[in-house]
Design a protein around this motif. Structure first.
Motif, PDB file in Angstrom:
ATOM      1  N   GLU A   7       0.819  -1.213   0.000  1.00 47.72           N
ATOM      2  CA  GLU A   7       0.000   0.000   0.000  1.00 47.72           C
ATOM      3  C   GLU A   7       0.847   1.255   0.000  1.00 47.72           C
ATOM      4  O   GLU A   7       0.585   2.199  -0.762  1.00 47.72           O
ATOM      5  CB  GLU A   7      -0.934  -0.011   1.214  1.00 47.72           C
ATOM      6  CG  GLU A   7      -1.869   1.184   1.240  1.00 47.72           C
ATOM      7  CD  GLU A   7      -2.799   1.147   2.435  1.00 47.72           C
ATOM      8  OE1 GLU A   7      -3.575   2.124   2.595  1.00 47.72           O
ATOM      9  OE2 GLU A   7      -2.768   0.156   3.215  1.00 47.72           O
ATOM     10  N   THR A   8       1.898   1.261   0.834  1.00 46.09           N
ATOM     11  CA  THR A   8       2.740   2.460   0.896  1.00 46.09           C
ATOM     12  C   THR A   8       3.523   2.658  -0.402  1.00 46.09           C
ATOM     13  O   THR A   8       3.702   3.786  -0.859  1.00 46.09           O
ATOM     14  CB  THR A   8       3.722   2.381   2.082  1.00 46.09           C
ATOM     15  OG1 THR A   8       4.530   1.196   1.950  1.00 46.09           O
ATOM     16  CG2 THR A   8       2.979   2.370   3.396  1.00 46.09           C
ATOM     17  N   VAL A   9       3.975   1.544  -0.993  1.00 43.76           N
ATOM     18  CA  VAL A   9       4.692   1.656  -2.261  1.00 43.76           C
ATOM     19  C   VAL A   9       3.748   2.163  -3.357  1.00 43.76           C
ATOM     20  O   VAL A   9       4.117   3.015  -4.172  1.00 43.76           O
ATOM     21  CB  VAL A   9       5.307   0.300  -2.662  1.00 43.76           C
ATOM     22  CG1 VAL A   9       5.818   0.362  -4.104  1.00 43.76           C
ATOM     23  CG2 VAL A   9       6.440  -0.065  -1.727  1.00 43.76           C
ATOM     24  N   SER A  10       2.518   1.650  -3.370  1.00 46.08           N
ATOM     25  CA  SER A  10       1.541   2.110  -4.353  1.00 46.08           C
ATOM     26  C   SER A  10       1.273   3.596  -4.196  1.00 46.08           C
ATOM     27  O   SER A  10       1.233   4.351  -5.181  1.00 46.08           O
ATOM     28  CB  SER A  10       0.234   1.325  -4.208  1.00 46.08           C
ATOM     29  OG  SER A  10       0.443  -0.036  -4.479  1.00 46.08           O
ATOM     30  N   ASN A  11       1.105   4.026  -2.942  1.00 42.08           N
ATOM     31  CA  ASN A  11       0.871   5.448  -2.689  1.00 42.08           C
ATOM     32  C   ASN A  11       2.075   6.286  -3.088  1.00 42.08           C
ATOM     33  O   ASN A  11       1.935   7.400  -3.623  1.00 42.08           O
ATOM     34  CB  ASN A  11       0.536   5.676  -1.210  1.00 42.08           C
ATOM     35  CG  ASN A  11      -0.804   5.087  -0.836  1.00 42.08           C
ATOM     36  OD1 ASN A  11      -1.668   4.905  -1.693  1.00 42.08           O
ATOM     37  ND2 ASN A  11      -0.978   4.779   0.446  1.00 42.08           N
ATOM     38  N   LEU A  12       3.274   5.730  -2.811  1.00 44.55           N
ATOM     39  CA  LEU A  12       4.498   6.457  -3.153  1.00 44.55           C
ATOM     40  C   LEU A  12       4.641   6.626  -4.658  1.00 44.55           C
ATOM     41  O   LEU A  12       4.981   7.712  -5.154  1.00 44.55           O
ATOM     42  CB  LEU A  12       5.710   5.716  -2.585  1.00 44.55           C
ATOM     43  CG  LEU A  12       7.070   6.393  -2.750  1.00 44.55           C
ATOM     44  CD1 LEU A  12       7.089   7.734  -2.038  1.00 44.55           C
ATOM     45  CD2 LEU A  12       8.183   5.493  -2.221  1.00 44.55           C
ATOM     46  N   LEU A  13       4.371   5.545  -5.406  1.00 46.58           N
ATOM     47  CA  LEU A  13       4.454   5.622  -6.860  1.00 46.58           C
ATOM     48  C   LEU A  13       3.441   6.617  -7.410  1.00 46.58           C
ATOM     49  O   LEU A  13       3.745   7.417  -8.298  1.00 46.58           O
ATOM     50  CB  LEU A  13       4.217   4.245  -7.482  1.00 46.58           C
ATOM     51  CG  LEU A  13       5.346   3.236  -7.341  1.00 46.58           C
ATOM     52  CD1 LEU A  13       4.905   1.869  -7.844  1.00 46.58           C
ATOM     53  CD2 LEU A  13       6.580   3.700  -8.110  1.00 46.58           C
ATOM     54  N   PHE A  14       2.224   6.555  -6.873  1.00 42.22           N
ATOM     55  CA  PHE A  14       1.188   7.486  -7.324  1.00 42.22           C
ATOM     56  C   PHE A  14       1.601   8.929  -7.050  1.00 42.22           C
ATOM     57  O   PHE A  14       1.341   9.828  -7.853  1.00 42.22           O
ATOM     58  CB  PHE A  14      -0.134   7.171  -6.618  1.00 42.22           C
ATOM     59  CG  PHE A  14      -1.297   7.944  -7.174  1.00 42.22           C
ATOM     60  CD1 PHE A  14      -1.999   7.483  -8.275  1.00 42.22           C
ATOM     61  CD2 PHE A  14      -1.678   9.155  -6.603  1.00 42.22           C
ATOM     62  CE1 PHE A  14      -3.068   8.212  -8.804  1.00 42.22           C
ATOM     63  CE2 PHE A  14      -2.740   9.890  -7.120  1.00 42.22           C
ATOM     64  CZ  PHE A  14      -3.439   9.413  -8.218  1.00 42.22           C
ATOM     65  N   GLU A  15       2.271   9.135  -5.938  1.00 33.64           N
ATOM     66  CA  GLU A  15       2.698  10.489  -5.570  1.00 33.64           C
ATOM     67  C   GLU A  15       3.832  10.979  -6.465  1.00 33.64           C
ATOM     68  O   GLU A  15       3.876  12.153  -6.861  1.00 33.64           O
ATOM     69  CB  GLU A  15       3.141  10.495  -4.106  1.00 33.64           C
ATOM     70  CG  GLU A  15       3.667  11.837  -3.615  1.00 33.64           C
ATOM     71  CD  GLU A  15       4.218  11.766  -2.212  1.00 33.64           C
ATOM     72  OE1 GLU A  15       4.962  12.692  -1.840  1.00 33.64           O
ATOM     73  OE2 GLU A  15       3.921  10.795  -1.497  1.00 33.64           O
ATOM     74  N   LYS A  16       4.763  10.074  -6.817  1.00 32.52           N
ATOM     75  CA  LYS A  16       5.967  10.487  -7.548  1.00 32.52           C
ATOM     76  C   LYS A  16       5.742  10.648  -9.049  1.00 32.52           C
ATOM     77  O   LYS A  16       6.375  11.484  -9.700  1.00 32.52           O
ATOM     78  CB  LYS A  16       7.084   9.460  -7.323  1.00 32.52           C
ATOM     79  CG  LYS A  16       7.577   9.378  -5.886  1.00 32.52           C
ATOM     80  CD  LYS A  16       8.270  10.663  -5.460  1.00 32.52           C
ATOM     81  CE  LYS A  16       8.857  10.535  -4.076  1.00 32.52           C
ATOM     82  NZ  LYS A  16       9.503  11.811  -3.640  1.00 32.52           N
ATOM     83  N   ILE A  17       4.856   9.851  -9.622  1.00 27.70           N
ATOM     84  CA  ILE A  17       4.660   9.873 -11.076  1.00 27.70           C
ATOM     85  C   ILE A  17       3.873  11.117 -11.470  1.00 27.70           C
ATOM     86  O   ILE A  17       2.882  11.477 -10.825  1.00 27.70           O
ATOM     87  CB  ILE A  17       3.942   8.593 -11.532  1.00 27.70           C
ATOM     88  CG1 ILE A  17       4.877   7.392 -11.343  1.00 27.70           C
ATOM     89  CG2 ILE A  17       3.506   8.694 -12.987  1.00 27.70           C
ATOM     90  CD1 ILE A  17       4.224   6.057 -11.569  1.00 27.70           C
ATOM     91  N   ASP A  18       4.322  11.774 -12.553  1.00 29.85           N
ATOM     92  CA  ASP A  18       3.700  13.037 -12.974  1.00 29.85           C
ATOM     93  C   ASP A  18       2.329  12.841 -13.608  1.00 29.85           C
ATOM     94  O   ASP A  18       1.433  13.666 -13.417  1.00 29.85           O
ATOM     95  CB  ASP A  18       4.603  13.764 -13.986  1.00 29.85           C
ATOM     96  CG  ASP A  18       5.878  14.289 -13.333  1.00 29.85           C
ATOM     97  OD1 ASP A  18       5.867  14.515 -12.116  1.00 29.85           O
ATOM     98  OD2 ASP A  18       6.876  14.472 -14.060  1.00 29.85           O
ATOM     99  N   ALA A  19       2.166  11.774 -14.397  1.00 34.15           N
ATOM    100  CA  ALA A  19       0.892  11.598 -15.104  1.00 34.15           C
ATOM    101  C   ALA A  19       0.584  10.115 -15.255  1.00 34.15           C
ATOM    102  O   ALA A  19       1.475   9.308 -15.536  1.00 34.15           O
ATOM    103  CB  ALA A  19       0.928  12.259 -16.471  1.00 34.15           C
ATOM    104  N   ILE A  20      -0.686   9.772 -15.047  1.00 35.84           N
ATOM    105  CA  ILE A  20      -1.165   8.400 -15.220  1.00 35.84           C
ATOM    106  C   ILE A  20      -2.408   8.454 -16.107  1.00 35.84           C
ATOM    107  O   ILE A  20      -3.332   9.231 -15.843  1.00 35.84           O
ATOM    108  CB  ILE A  20      -1.516   7.737 -13.870  1.00 35.84           C
ATOM    109  CG1 ILE A  20      -0.296   7.749 -12.939  1.00 35.84           C
ATOM    110  CG2 ILE A  20      -2.004   6.310 -14.087  1.00 35.84           C
ATOM    111  CD1 ILE A  20      -0.603   7.237 -11.543  1.00 35.84           C
ATOM    112  N   ILE A  21      -2.422   7.626 -17.130  1.00 42.38           N
ATOM    113  CA  ILE A  21      -3.531   7.619 -18.085  1.00 42.38           C
ATOM    114  C   ILE A  21      -3.989   6.181 -18.286  1.00 42.38           C
ATOM    115  O   ILE A  21      -3.169   5.266 -18.392  1.00 42.38           O
ATOM    116  CB  ILE A  21      -3.108   8.210 -19.449  1.00 42.38           C
ATOM    117  CG1 ILE A  21      -2.589   9.632 -19.296  1.00 42.38           C
ATOM    118  CG2 ILE A  21      -4.263   8.181 -20.442  1.00 42.38           C
ATOM    119  CD1 ILE A  21      -1.979  10.178 -20.561  1.00 42.38           C
ATOM    120  N   ILE A  22      -5.283   5.971 -18.379  1.00 42.45           N
ATOM    121  CA  ILE A  22      -5.855   4.681 -18.745  1.00 42.45           C
ATOM    122  C   ILE A  22      -6.422   4.815 -20.158  1.00 42.45           C
ATOM    123  O   ILE A  22      -7.158   5.754 -20.455  1.00 42.45           O
ATOM    124  CB  ILE A  22      -6.958   4.249 -17.767  1.00 42.45           C
ATOM    125  CG1 ILE A  22      -6.402   4.162 -16.337  1.00 42.45           C
ATOM    126  CG2 ILE A  22      -7.546   2.908 -18.195  1.00 42.45           C
ATOM    127  CD1 ILE A  22      -5.284   3.154 -16.165  1.00 42.45           C
TER     128      ILE A  22
END
Length: 427
Positions: A7-22
């Motif tokens: 969970e913390t790694v997922s949150n960390l990745l979400f925080e660090k990545i500039d843009a996420i697209i589906i």
């Protein structure tokens, strides 16, 4: 380390990545999950996937200029990814180029849904990318496009357009489809050769393992401008004669081709021109005569012929010397050329003081008046050192069954008769 959970790694990745697209490629849609920094203006909340592919890949890698519309036919294919894909691309926002790291992950077995993760790289990474690109440019600056081809499977893959990205695109395309799409980018006069030389059966039958073939043609570049390129096919050197794999490359040879054509035109002019008078020489004007006869026989285009001879020119050479004679010839040609310039008439030096003119799209009645006016003009010219001169003019047109030899014999006799009639001149 134990503090980091899924969970913390997922949150960390979400925080660090500039843009996420589906992305759903089948529905031609994308939805933005997160966007920071430059992506806040670059990405919409939802949008058309083809438009996103165009924004990401269909511009030149080092500037904001868009790629010609003709190449947009490839957008749907570039938007189809096989497996995981990582690339570094450059995008332009407010005329500033940004280096972007992009990672693409398939989300379903059909590989029609993807997750795009994008980050803007910092200045040090941009500098490293710039220096790497400079090295690549030094080695491959003339190669615009490359791909691998498997003719047995009818597939083209590892497609690399160097002006878009230094990395191969992660999509496959039927080779037979590629041929029919790219032929529209080939100069119309070269399309037949392109289809012949890129035909799978031609490649199979004419290239042994390890052999390379190439041909030159004109092709639209990404700006939509036709340039000269060399298309190169090299068959993979394997021990299996039934293994028909090839490397295909497009090399930019435009600048060298233009220089070569300029040089060839200069040599062609030198080979076609009389060195003294700079008009067509005997061989070149004879070609014009034959071409005019051929046009008459095949297309019915009329033409006439005029032969000019400077009267008593031998006396000029005998009295004033050959140097003055040469000056007279050059002045005579200039006067005749200037007079004939408004008409579709080609003039050449047949030999000595004799000249032949091919008069396109005019019959003998039309050139009679021109010939009379030309004789009067020459008679009024003051030639340097030798004063006044006259010329005799013979005329003929084309009739059925004519050859160059028959036409010349007829116009030569006509000129001889004109000389006797007007001046009592004997040859």
């Amino acid at each position: 380390m134990s503090d980091y959970t899924r969970e913390t790694v997922s949150n960390l990745l979400f925080e660090k990545i500039d843009a996420i697209i589906i992305v759903d490629a089948n529905k031609d849609k994308y939805r933005t999950i997160k966007k920071n920094g430059l992506f806040e203006t670059f990405l919409q909340e939802e949008g058309n996937y083809k438009s996103l592919v165009e924004k990401l890949w269909f511009h030149f890698s080092n500037k904001s200029d868009k790629i010609a519309d003709d190449y947009h036919v490839f957008i749907p294919m570039i938007g189809q990814f096989k497996g995981k894909y990582v690339d570094r691309i450059k995008i332009s926002i407010d005329d500033k180029i940004h280096l972007i790291q992009i990672a693409i992950y398939p989300l379903d077995e059909n590989q029609s849904k993807y997750m795009f993760l994008m980050d803007e790289l910092d200045n040090s990474e941009s500098l490293r990318e710039f220096l790497t690109d400079k090295k690549i440019d030094t080695i491959q600056s003339s190669f615009l496009f490359s791909m691998y081809v498997d003719l047995v499977k009818d597939v083209a893959y590892s497609i690399n357009v160097t002006e878009i990205s230094s990395n191969p695109q992660s999509y496959d395309l039927k080779y037979t489809d590629w041929r029919m799409m790219i032929v529209n980018m080939i100069w119309p006069d070269d399309q037949k050769l392109f289809l012949e030389r890129t035909d799978p059966e031609y490649l199979k039958n004419n290239l042994t393992p390890g052999q390379t073939t190439s041909f030159d043609c004109q092709m639209k570049n990404l700006k939509g401008v036709f340039i000269y390129v060399k298309l190169i096919f090299s068959r993979a050197n394997t021990s299996n004669n039934d293994d028909f794999r090839f490397v295909f490359m497009v090399q930019d040879i435009h600048e060298n081709s233009i220089k070569l054509f300029d040089t060839l035109r200069k040599y062609e002019e030198l080979a076609s021109k009389d060195p003294l008078t700079s008009i067509f020489n005997h061989g070149r004007i004879e070609t014009e005569i034959r071409n005019a006869i051929d046009r008459f026989n095949t297309k019915g285009h009329i033409a006439s012929f005029m032969m000019l001879d400077i009267d008593y020119f031998k006396k000029v050479n005998d009295e004033f010397g050959h140097s003055v004679g040469d000056q007279v010839l050059k002045q005579f040609v200039k006067e005749v050329h200037d007079f004939l310039e408004p008409y579709d008439i080609k003039m050449g030096r047949w030999g000595g003081e004799e000249f032949v003119c091919v008069c396109y799209n005019m019959d003998i009645n039309q050139i009679h008046k021109i010939a009379d006016e030309l004789r009067e003009k020459i008679a009024g010219v003051e030639f340097e050192k030798c004063g006044k001169l006259t010329c005799s003019v013979g005329l003929t047109d084309i009739t059925a069954g004519d050859t160059a030899e028959i036409v010349f014999d007829r116009v030569d006799k006509s000129m001889y008769e004109a000389a006797k009639k007007f001046f009592g001149k004997e040859e």
